[in-house]
Design a protein around this motif. Structure first.
Motif, short mmCIF file in Angstrom:
data_model
loop_
_atom_site.label_atom_id
_atom_site.label_comp_id
_atom_site.label_asym_id
_atom_site.label_seq_id
_atom_site.Cartn_x
_atom_site.Cartn_y
_atom_site.Cartn_z
N ASP A 40 0.68 -1.30 -0.01
CA ASP A 40 0.11 -0.12 -0.03
C ASP A 40 0.75 1.26 -0.02
N LEU A 41 0.84 2.14 -0.84
CA LEU A 41 1.76 3.25 -1.08
C LEU A 41 1.47 4.56 -0.30
N ASP A 42 0.10 4.28 0.37
CA ASP A 42 -0.23 5.58 1.11
C ASP A 42 0.77 6.06 2.17
N GLY A 43 1.26 7.21 2.06
CA GLY A 43 2.15 7.90 2.99
C GLY A 43 3.84 7.19 2.94
N LEU A 44 4.07 6.41 1.98
CA LEU A 44 5.31 5.81 1.87
C LEU A 44 6.26 6.62 1.05
N THR A 45 7.64 6.70 1.20
CA THR A 45 8.54 7.54 0.60
C THR A 45 9.12 6.38 -0.60
N VAL A 46 9.28 6.90 -1.88
CA VAL A 46 9.35 5.81 -2.67
C VAL A 46 10.44 6.44 -3.67
N LEU A 47 11.48 5.63 -4.03
CA LEU A 47 12.62 6.18 -4.98
C LEU A 47 12.30 4.93 -6.11
N ASP A 48 12.29 5.73 -7.18
CA ASP A 48 11.97 5.03 -8.67
C ASP A 48 13.29 5.33 -9.46
N LEU A 49 13.97 4.11 -9.70
CA LEU A 49 15.06 4.31 -10.16
C LEU A 49 15.09 3.93 -11.77
N GLY A 50 15.51 4.78 -12.52
CA GLY A 50 15.43 4.56 -14.09
C GLY A 50 13.82 4.81 -14.35
N CYS A 51 13.50 6.03 -13.94
CA CYS A 51 12.26 6.21 -14.01
C CYS A 51 11.64 6.53 -15.33
N GLY A 52 12.48 6.84 -16.36
CA GLY A 52 12.05 6.93 -17.63
C GLY A 52 11.29 8.34 -17.81
N ASP A 85 18.65 4.97 5.20
CA ASP A 85 17.09 4.73 5.83
C ASP A 85 16.15 5.70 5.36
N GLU A 86 16.36 6.07 4.21
CA GLU A 86 15.31 7.22 3.48
C GLU A 86 14.12 6.81 3.00
N TYR A 87 13.92 5.68 2.29
CA TYR A 87 12.89 5.24 1.66
C TYR A 87 12.14 3.96 2.06
N ASP A 88 11.00 3.74 1.93
CA ASP A 88 10.09 2.55 2.41
C ASP A 88 9.99 1.63 1.13
N LEU A 89 10.17 2.26 -0.16
CA LEU A 89 10.03 1.32 -1.19
C LEU A 89 11.18 2.06 -2.36
N VAL A 90 11.81 0.97 -2.90
CA VAL A 90 12.52 1.13 -4.28
C VAL A 90 12.04 0.56 -5.17
N PHE A 91 11.64 1.19 -6.13
CA PHE A 91 11.15 0.56 -7.41
C PHE A 91 11.74 0.83 -8.41
N SER A 92 11.91 -0.26 -9.52
CA SER A 92 12.66 0.09 -10.76
C SER A 92 11.97 -0.98 -11.67
N SER A 93 11.84 -0.30 -12.90
CA SER A 93 11.26 -1.32 -13.96
C SER A 93 12.20 -1.09 -15.19
#
Length: 153
Positions: A40-52, A85-93
């Protein structure tokens, strides 16, 4: 900053015509599976690597992450240096396969993730990234039909 194949004009002009670029997340074949892996993304700090083009970043914001702003930075994956300890989620596609030092990238992700954080990622299938690719592949289960065009290089 490291250069990538996307910096080559002819490659980029063809790349932006792919379904994943034209149709957004709905044109990304792996999106439905990746979506099931997300918390659940609500309130999370997200890093999108290679976000295009930033489509996942906008999706994350629409689903409660980031607050009201997204910050974009142009940097190579190998140059990633962020706070602990900065991000709750690291996403990369479809980006990790470009990293020459994948072990270093994974180590850096471990540093930037909060202790309860999660990484969700996908990589390009090796059929597209292998140094030597076949011109076409015959799918025996599909009655011998090729799924890459003759002459593909």
């Amino acid at each position: 900053m490291l250069q990538s194949i996307y910096d080559q004009q002819d490659f980029f002009e063809n790349y932006i015509k792919l379904d994943r670029r034209v149709k957004g997340l709905e044109g990304v074949p792996e999106w439905l599976q990746l979506k099931t892996m997300l918390p659940d993304l609500d309130g999370l700090t997200v890093l999108d690597l290679g976000c295009g083009f930033g489509r996942f970043s906008r999706f994350a914001r629409e689903n409660g992450s980031y607050g009201d702003q997204i910050r974009y930075e142009r940097a190579g994956l190998e140059e990633l240096r962020l706070g602990d300890d900065e991000y709750d989620l690291v996403f990369s596609s479809l980006a990790f396969h470009y990293a020459a030092n994948i072990a270093g990238l994974i180590k850096e992700i471990g540093i930037v993730l909060k202790p309860s954080g999660r990484t969700v990622c996908s990589i390009e299938h090796s059929i597209y990234t292998a140094p030597s690719r076949p011109k076409f592949i015959v799918d025996e289960e599909a009655g011998g039909k090729s799924w890459l065009l003759d002459g593909y290089e």
